[in-house]
Design a protein around this motif. Structure first.
Motif, PDB file in Angstrom:
ATOM      1  N   MET A   1       1.029  -1.352  -0.326  1.00  0.00           N
ATOM      2  CA  MET A   1      -0.310  -0.275  -0.149  1.00  0.00           C
ATOM      3  C   MET A   1       0.707   1.183  -0.034  1.00  0.00           C
ATOM      4  O   MET A   1       1.633   1.710   1.054  1.00  0.00           O
ATOM      5  N   THR A   2       0.858   2.329  -1.095  1.00  0.00           N
ATOM      6  CA  THR A   2       1.519   3.535  -0.569  1.00  0.00           C
ATOM      7  C   THR A   2       0.401   4.387  -0.646  1.00  0.00           C
ATOM      8  O   THR A   2      -0.505   4.258  -1.754  1.00  0.00           O
ATOM      9  N   PHE A   3       0.493   5.177   0.563  1.00  0.00           N
ATOM     10  CA  PHE A   3      -0.262   6.988   0.430  1.00  0.00           C
ATOM     11  C   PHE A   3       0.215   7.849  -0.280  1.00  0.00           C
ATOM     12  O   PHE A   3       1.119   7.866  -0.214  1.00  0.00           O
ATOM     13  N   ALA A   4      -1.039   8.251  -0.725  1.00  0.00           N
ATOM     14  CA  ALA A   4      -0.632  10.041  -0.937  1.00  0.00           C
ATOM     15  C   ALA A   4      -1.205  10.844  -0.189  1.00  0.00           C
ATOM     16  O   ALA A   4      -2.231  10.765   0.026  1.00  0.00           O
ATOM     17  N   ILE A   5      -0.889  11.414   0.673  1.00  0.00           N
ATOM     18  CA  ILE A   5      -0.631  11.884   2.129  1.00  0.00           C
ATOM     19  C   ILE A   5      -0.909  14.028   1.147  1.00  0.00           C
ATOM     20  O   ILE A   5      -0.336  14.390   0.535  1.00  0.00           O
ATOM     21  N   LEU A   6      -2.045  14.485   1.078  1.00  0.00           N
ATOM     22  CA  LEU A   6      -2.115  15.418   0.331  1.00  0.00           C
ATOM     23  C   LEU A   6      -2.654  17.097   0.879  1.00  0.00           C
ATOM     24  O   LEU A   6      -3.117  16.725   2.586  1.00  0.00           O
ATOM     25  N   CYS A   7      -1.512  18.077   1.147  1.00  0.00           N
ATOM     26  CA  CYS A   7      -1.731  19.317   2.364  1.00  0.00           C
ATOM     27  C   CYS A   7      -2.647  20.138   2.228  1.00  0.00           C
ATOM     28  O   CYS A   7      -1.842  20.980   0.802  1.00  0.00           O
ATOM     29  N   SER A   8      -3.398  21.013   1.961  1.00  0.00           N
ATOM     30  CA  SER A   8      -4.488  21.370   1.652  1.00  0.00           C
ATOM     31  C   SER A   8      -3.789  23.115   1.657  1.00  0.00           C
ATOM     32  O   SER A   8      -3.318  23.444   2.701  1.00  0.00           O
ATOM     33  N   GLY A   9      -4.997  23.857   0.655  1.00  0.00           N
ATOM     34  CA  GLY A   9      -3.926  25.470   0.112  1.00  0.00           C
ATOM     35  C   GLY A   9      -4.776  26.020   1.398  1.00  0.00           C
ATOM     36  O   GLY A   9      -6.102  25.996   1.694  1.00  0.00           O
ATOM     37  N   GLN A  10      -5.643  27.577   1.104  1.00  0.00           N
ATOM     38  CA  GLN A  10      -5.642  28.067   1.728  1.00  0.00           C
ATOM     39  C   GLN A  10      -7.255  28.032   1.004  1.00  0.00           C
ATOM     40  O   GLN A  10      -7.588  28.305  -0.118  1.00  0.00           O
ATOM     41  N   GLY A  11      -8.358  28.606   1.740  1.00  0.00           N
ATOM     42  CA  GLY A  11      -9.283  28.885   0.847  1.00  0.00           C
ATOM     43  C   GLY A  11     -10.813  28.499   1.534  1.00  0.00           C
ATOM     44  O   GLY A  11     -12.212  28.755   1.797  1.00  0.00           O
ATOM     45  N   ARG A  12     -10.412  26.782   2.203  1.00  0.00           N
ATOM     46  CA  ARG A  12     -11.018  26.719   2.591  1.00  0.00           C
ATOM     47  C   ARG A  12     -11.588  26.331   4.712  1.00  0.00           C
ATOM     48  O   ARG A  12     -11.825  25.294   4.974  1.00  0.00           O
ATOM     49  N   GLN A  13     -10.676  28.022   5.073  1.00  0.00           N
ATOM     50  CA  GLN A  13     -11.226  27.712   6.561  1.00  0.00           C
ATOM     51  C   GLN A  13     -12.612  27.633   7.036  1.00  0.00           C
ATOM     52  O   GLN A  13     -13.017  28.284   6.169  1.00  0.00           O
ATOM     53  N   HIS A  14     -12.475  27.413   8.238  1.00  0.00           N
ATOM     54  CA  HIS A  14     -13.895  27.008   8.849  1.00  0.00           C
ATOM     55  C   HIS A  14     -13.804  26.588  10.529  1.00  0.00           C
ATOM     56  O   HIS A  14     -13.051  26.267  11.081  1.00  0.00           O
ATOM     57  N   SER A  15     -15.179  27.150  11.494  1.00  0.00           N
ATOM     58  CA  SER A  15     -14.539  26.973  12.953  1.00  0.00           C
ATOM     59  C   SER A  15     -14.478  25.653  12.937  1.00  0.00           C
ATOM     60  O   SER A  15     -14.344  25.976  14.512  1.00  0.00           O
ATOM     61  N   ASN A  16     -14.507  24.608  12.701  1.00  0.00           N
ATOM     62  CA  ASN A  16     -14.491  23.332  12.992  1.00  0.00           C
ATOM     63  C   ASN A  16     -13.219  22.582  12.061  1.00  0.00           C
ATOM     64  O   ASN A  16     -13.226  21.538  13.195  1.00  0.00           O
ATOM     65  N   MET A  17     -12.366  23.862  11.729  1.00  0.00           N
ATOM     66  CA  MET A  17     -11.416  22.881  11.065  1.00  0.00           C
ATOM     67  C   MET A  17     -10.155  22.901  12.196  1.00  0.00           C
ATOM     68  O   MET A  17      -9.411  21.565  11.731  1.00  0.00           O
ATOM     69  N   PHE A  18      -9.727  22.279  13.570  1.00  0.00           N
ATOM     70  CA  PHE A  18      -9.179  21.357  14.227  1.00  0.00           C
ATOM     71  C   PHE A  18      -9.974  21.050  15.130  1.00  0.00           C
ATOM     72  O   PHE A  18      -9.762  20.238  16.687  1.00  0.00           O
ATOM     73  N   ALA A  19     -11.390  20.125  15.081  1.00  0.00           N
ATOM     74  CA  ALA A  19     -12.194  19.501  15.831  1.00  0.00           C
ATOM     75  C   ALA A  19     -11.634  17.965  16.550  1.00  0.00           C
ATOM     76  O   ALA A  19     -11.664  17.499  16.813  1.00  0.00           O
ATOM     77  N   LEU A  20     -11.228  17.375  15.334  1.00  0.00           N
ATOM     78  CA  LEU A  20     -10.199  16.311  15.507  1.00  0.00           C
ATOM     79  C   LEU A  20      -8.897  16.262  16.334  1.00  0.00           C
ATOM     80  O   LEU A  20      -8.201  16.003  17.302  1.00  0.00           O
ATOM     81  N   THR A  21      -8.362  17.508  15.904  1.00  0.00           N
ATOM     82  CA  THR A  21      -7.435  17.776  16.094  1.00  0.00           C
ATOM     83  C   THR A  21      -6.832  18.451  17.257  1.00  0.00           C
ATOM     84  O   THR A  21      -5.422  18.044  18.459  1.00  0.00           O
ATOM     85  N   ALA A  22      -7.800  18.811  17.864  1.00  0.00           N
ATOM     86  CA  ALA A  22      -7.801  20.235  18.929  1.00  0.00           C
ATOM     87  C   ALA A  22      -7.063  19.395  20.531  1.00  0.00           C
ATOM     88  O   ALA A  22      -6.447  20.102  21.506  1.00  0.00           O
ATOM     89  N   ASP A  23      -7.143  18.520  20.456  1.00  0.00           N
ATOM     90  CA  ASP A  23      -6.770  17.675  21.680  1.00  0.00           C
ATOM     91  C   ASP A  23      -6.238  16.441  21.807  1.00  0.00           C
ATOM     92  O   ASP A  23      -5.167  15.630  22.765  1.00  0.00           O
ATOM     93  N   ALA A  24      -5.749  16.521  20.251  1.00  0.00           N
ATOM     94  CA  ALA A  24      -4.479  15.894  20.344  1.00  0.00           C
ATOM     95  C   ALA A  24      -2.811  16.101  20.996  1.00  0.00           C
ATOM     96  O   ALA A  24      -2.761  17.424  20.578  1.00  0.00           O
ATOM     97  N   PRO A  25      -2.589  15.060  21.702  1.00  0.00           N
ATOM     98  CA  PRO A  25      -1.587  15.867  22.314  1.00  0.00           C
ATOM     99  C   PRO A  25       0.015  15.600  21.609  1.00  0.00           C
ATOM    100  O   PRO A  25       1.062  16.197  21.903  1.00  0.00           O
ATOM    101  N   GLU A  26      -0.341  14.682  20.876  1.00  0.00           N
ATOM    102  CA  GLU A  26       1.066  14.910  20.010  1.00  0.00           C
ATOM    103  C   GLU A  26       0.944  16.039  18.844  1.00  0.00           C
ATOM    104  O   GLU A  26       2.334  16.821  18.533  1.00  0.00           O
ATOM    105  N   ALA A  27      -0.001  17.085  19.016  1.00  0.00           N
ATOM    106  CA  ALA A  27      -0.090  18.653  18.358  1.00  0.00           C
ATOM    107  C   ALA A  27      -0.180  19.703  19.134  1.00  0.00           C
ATOM    108  O   ALA A  27      -0.397  21.065  19.336  1.00  0.00           O
ATOM    109  N   SER A  28       0.096  19.806  20.487  1.00  0.00           N
ATOM    110  CA  SER A  28      -0.027  20.740  21.507  1.00  0.00           C
ATOM    111  C   SER A  28       0.968  21.655  21.776  1.00  0.00           C
ATOM    112  O   SER A  28       0.712  23.092  21.502  1.00  0.00           O
TER     113      SER A  28
END
Length: 309
Positions: free
Chosen positions: A1-28
């Motif tokens: 399996m080969t993954f492609a990870i795509l990093c987005s640009g500007q334009g789609r910022q929204h109020s819940n964009m950090f909903a999944l990562t806000a409490d992730a200790p790896e991202a604090s």
């Protein structure tokens, strides 16, 4: 399996964009660095309280979008096994260097702030971007020549982002709206990114990148693609030069996606915000499995999908 990870640009910022990562200790630590760069405002709270116009201000938008990708990658890293390819759209290419392990993630955020400042300083006032779909590249080039604008990004499926003076973009938009089978959308971007109007920003950012330490080569399982031609980054200096050049040169995003496919990618994850890139993959390569992080309700769900075959 080969993954492609795509990093987005500007334009789609929204109020819940950090909903999944806000409490992730790896991202604090990344959120703390983001708060410092945003004048002490915690990005997790900023996206909930700031106006849409504020979220799309150039410096704020670039920092938020890079932070989204870096935080997501940090939280999901343990679930990405085997080979993976990384590509970034516009400012997302900055995050891609961090996701690929070439530049330390906190340093990427610092560079994004400097990139945005260089672009703001070089940008003529009243510039912006326009999305156009449904015309051939030849027709779009002719329109650009008539209206003195430039192609900023070439996407799959006869979709283009154009950059220039807002008055010129409005004139071009009026002409395109009279053509059948076309779609035109004003983009909430304050600068004519990826056009020659930002040549001075490319020159300034090149100086900054030359002084930036890079871990090259990175993990041999990882391939990083350059935004201006979709080619793999094979040496640090050439890669840095292209990273600076993309501020004022056309991004060939369709070539980046093709590079992912040719590199063997059969599973794509867009780190967000939004799902524009995963939608492009689905449209251009219908048989490929592709998702956006925004589609998941929990990090556990995203991790399970990444770990599945």
């Amino acid at each position: 399996m080969t993954f492609a990870i795509l990093c987005s640009g500007q334009g789609r910022q929204h109020s819940n964009m950090f909903a999944l990562t806000a409490d992730a200790p790896e991202a604090s630590g990344l959120f703390s660095r983001g708060a410092f760069l945003l004048g002490g405002r915690d990005p997790r709270e900023l996206v909930k309280t700031e106006s849409p116009e504020g979220l799309h201000q150039n410096r704020v938008g670039q920092i938020l979008c890079a932070l989204q990708a870096l935080a997501a990658a940090a939280a999901l890293r343990c679930s990405i096994h085997g080979r993976f390819i990384v590509a970034g759209y516009s400012v997302g290419e900055m995050a891609a260097w961090g996701v690929a392990g070439l530049i330390e993630a906190h340093m990427v955020l610092d560079l994004v702030r400097q990139r945005a400042d260089a672009m703001d300083a070089a940008s003529p006032r009243d510039d912006g971007l326009l999305f156009v779909r449904g015309l051939s590249q030849l027709s779009v080039c002719a329109l650009c020549a008539r209206h003195d604008v430039a192609i900023a990004i070439i996407n799959p499926g006869d979709a283009f982002v154009l950059g220039g003076r807002l008055s010129a973009l409005r004139s071009l938009s009026d002409e395109v709206k009279g053509m059948s089978g076309t779609r035109v959308v004003d983009l909430p971007i304050e600068v004519a990114s990826h056009t020659p109007r930002l040549a001075m920003a490319s020159a300034e950012f090149r100086k900054i990148l030359r002084a930036t330490p890079v871990a090259f080569p990175s993990d041999l399982r990882t391939r990083l693609l350059s935004g201006i031609d979709g080619a793999p980054v094979l040496d640090a200096q050439t890669g840095k030069d292209k990273l600076a050049d993309q501020i004022s040169q056309t991004l060939h995003w369709a070539e980046c996606l093709q590079g992912c496919i040719e590199g063997g990618a059969n599973k794509f994850l867009e780190l967000g915000p939004g799902s524009a890139l995963s939608d492009m993959v689905a449209g251009a390569y219908p048989g490929v499995s592709t998702r956006s992080l925004d589609e998941f309700k929990t990090l556990q769900g995203a991790r399970a999908w990444l770990s599945s075959t």
